[in-house]
Design a protein around this motif. Sequence first.
Motif, PDB file in Angstrom:
ATOM      1  N   PRO A  74       2.748  25.156  -8.535  1.00 24.26           N
ATOM      2  CA  PRO A  74       1.640  24.374  -8.750  1.00 24.26           C
ATOM      3  C   PRO A  74       2.048  23.089  -7.797  1.00 24.26           C
ATOM      4  N   SER A  75       0.937  22.268  -7.596  1.00 24.82           N
ATOM      5  CA  SER A  75       1.091  21.106  -6.830  1.00 24.82           C
ATOM      6  C   SER A  75       1.777  19.922  -7.416  1.00 24.82           C
ATOM      7  N   HIS A  76       2.587  19.192  -6.903  1.00 25.28           N
ATOM      8  CA  HIS A  76       3.366  18.005  -7.656  1.00 25.28           C
ATOM      9  C   HIS A  76       3.207  16.607  -6.865  1.00 25.28           C
ATOM     10  N   VAL A  77       3.024  15.488  -7.364  1.00 20.37           N
ATOM     11  CA  VAL A  77       2.601  14.277  -6.608  1.00 20.37           C
ATOM     12  C   VAL A  77       3.657  13.718  -5.817  1.00 20.37           C
ATOM     13  N   TYR A  78       3.743  13.376  -4.766  1.00 17.55           N
ATOM     14  CA  TYR A  78       4.841  12.776  -4.115  1.00 17.55           C
ATOM     15  C   TYR A  78       4.079  11.358  -3.631  1.00 17.55           C
ATOM     16  N   TRP A  79       5.018  10.426  -3.400  1.00 14.89           N
ATOM     17  CA  TRP A  79       4.534   8.980  -3.065  1.00 14.89           C
ATOM     18  C   TRP A  79       5.436   8.602  -1.853  1.00 14.89           C
ATOM     19  N   GLY A  80       4.780   7.799  -1.040  1.00 17.64           N
ATOM     20  CA  GLY A  80       5.388   7.150   0.185  1.00 17.64           C
ATOM     21  C   GLY A  80       6.106   6.129  -0.349  1.00 17.64           C
ATOM     22  N   GLN A  81       6.862   5.181   0.587  1.00 17.28           N
ATOM     23  CA  GLN A  81       7.917   4.091   0.008  1.00 17.28           C
ATOM     24  C   GLN A  81       7.049   2.659  -0.123  1.00 17.28           C
ATOM     25  N   GLY A  82       5.944   2.791   0.566  1.00 13.50           N
ATOM     26  CA  GLY A  82       4.838   1.746   0.502  1.00 13.50           C
ATOM     27  C   GLY A  82       4.935   0.896   1.728  1.00 13.50           C
ATOM     28  N   THR A  83       4.037   0.110   2.206  1.00 12.82           N
ATOM     29  CA  THR A  83       4.042  -0.707   3.335  1.00 12.82           C
ATOM     30  C   THR A  83       3.259  -2.059   3.050  1.00 12.82           C
ATOM     31  N   GLN A  84       3.793  -3.305   3.343  1.00 13.61           N
ATOM     32  CA  GLN A  84       3.177  -4.430   3.151  1.00 13.61           C
ATOM     33  C   GLN A  84       2.028  -4.677   4.142  1.00 13.61           C
ATOM     34  N   VAL A  85       0.814  -5.126   3.130  1.00 14.37           N
ATOM     35  CA  VAL A  85      -0.428  -5.552   3.881  1.00 14.37           C
ATOM     36  C   VAL A  85      -0.593  -7.182   3.592  1.00 14.37           C
ATOM     37  N   THR A  86      -0.475  -8.065   4.575  1.00 17.52           N
ATOM     38  CA  THR A  86      -0.724  -9.242   4.080  1.00 17.52           C
ATOM     39  C   THR A  86      -1.945  -9.819   4.949  1.00 17.52           C
ATOM     40  N   TYR A 124       0.854  -1.012   0.006  1.00 18.12           N
ATOM     41  CA  TYR A 124       0.113   0.070  -0.053  1.00 18.12           C
ATOM     42  C   TYR A 124       0.848   1.233   0.028  1.00 18.12           C
ATOM     43  N   PHE A 125       0.532   2.115  -0.892  1.00 16.68           N
ATOM     44  CA  PHE A 125       1.436   3.359  -1.107  1.00 16.68           C
ATOM     45  C   PHE A 125       0.510   4.452  -0.806  1.00 16.68           C
ATOM     46  N   CYS A 126       0.951   5.589   0.015  1.00 20.72           N
ATOM     47  CA  CYS A 126       0.057   6.781  -0.122  1.00 20.72           C
ATOM     48  C   CYS A 126       0.676   7.606  -0.918  1.00 20.72           C
ATOM     49  N   ASN A 127      -0.097   8.753  -1.407  1.00 18.82           N
ATOM     50  CA  ASN A 127       0.486   9.779  -2.338  1.00 18.82           C
ATOM     51  C   ASN A 127      -0.389  11.040  -1.893  1.00 18.82           C
ATOM     52  N   ALA A 128       0.350  12.222  -2.242  1.00 24.58           N
ATOM     53  CA  ALA A 128      -0.263  13.522  -1.834  1.00 24.58           C
ATOM     54  C   ALA A 128       0.059  14.439  -2.817  1.00 24.58           C
ATOM     55  N   TRP A 129      -0.730  15.320  -3.381  1.00 25.70           N
ATOM     56  CA  TRP A 129      -0.439  16.404  -4.199  1.00 25.70           C
ATOM     57  C   TRP A 129       0.104  17.855  -3.136  1.00 25.70           C
ATOM     58  N   ILE A 130       1.315  18.132  -3.411  1.00 26.38           N
ATOM     59  CA  ILE A 130       1.891  19.135  -2.385  1.00 26.38           C
ATOM     60  C   ILE A 130       2.431  20.344  -3.222  1.00 26.38           C
ATOM     61  N   SER A 131       2.092  21.422  -2.691  1.00 28.54           N
ATOM     62  CA  SER A 131       2.808  22.766  -3.260  1.00 28.54           C
ATOM     63  C   SER A 131       3.710  23.242  -2.082  1.00 28.54           C
ATOM     64  N   PRO A 132       5.064  23.605  -2.643  1.00 38.76           N
ATOM     65  CA  PRO A 132       5.963  23.817  -1.589  1.00 38.76           C
ATOM     66  C   PRO A 132       5.659  25.533  -1.162  1.00 38.76           C
ATOM     67  N   ASN A 133       4.989  26.211  -2.196  1.00 35.96           N
ATOM     68  CA  ASN A 133       4.901  27.699  -1.755  1.00 35.96           C
ATOM     69  C   ASN A 133       3.683  28.082  -2.602  1.00 35.96           C
ATOM     70  N   ARG A 134       3.137  29.296  -2.583  1.00 33.40           N
ATOM     71  CA  ARG A 134       1.919  29.811  -3.080  1.00 33.40           C
ATOM     72  C   ARG A 134       2.169  30.073  -4.606  1.00 33.40           C
ATOM     73  N   TYR A 135       3.397  30.253  -5.145  1.00 33.03           N
ATOM     74  CA  TYR A 135       3.672  30.432  -6.585  1.00 33.03           C
ATOM     75  C   TYR A 135       3.934  29.143  -7.494  1.00 33.03           C
TER      76      TYR A 135
END
Length: 121
Positions: free
Chosen positions: A106-118, A93-104
């Motif tokens: 646009p958002s960029h997508v970032y991903w986590g490293q993943g976590t195993q669910v069994t 399972y991976f999380c992602n987020a659209w994040i803007s670093p400042n007001r000027y």
Amino acid sequence: QVQLVESGGGLVQPGGSLRLSCAASGTIFTINDMGWYRQAPGKQRELVAAASRGGSTNYADSVAGRFTISRDNAKNTVYLQMNSLKPEDTAVYFCNAWISPNRYLPSHVYWGQGTQVTVSS
């Protein structure tokens, strides 16, 4: 620099529950959509659930009614409560987020490293 760090994965029996967390840190001005994806062996990554900053949510048909996504905007964190787990929920399972670093910028997508669910007995 932005990092997404997931936690909460593991091994659970069918019918059990797990709660995943994903915290964003670094240079963050605003976070828009946040979501959870999963990838099972030999399959493509698929959307599990997503939540907008305003609180609207959507779910994959396969998890609707069993999983709940929520977020704490003050903590830059998104959660995935998974109930009534089935063997077919087994995946990374991976999380992602659209994040803007400042007001000027646009958002960029970032991903986590993943976590195993069994899910297995």
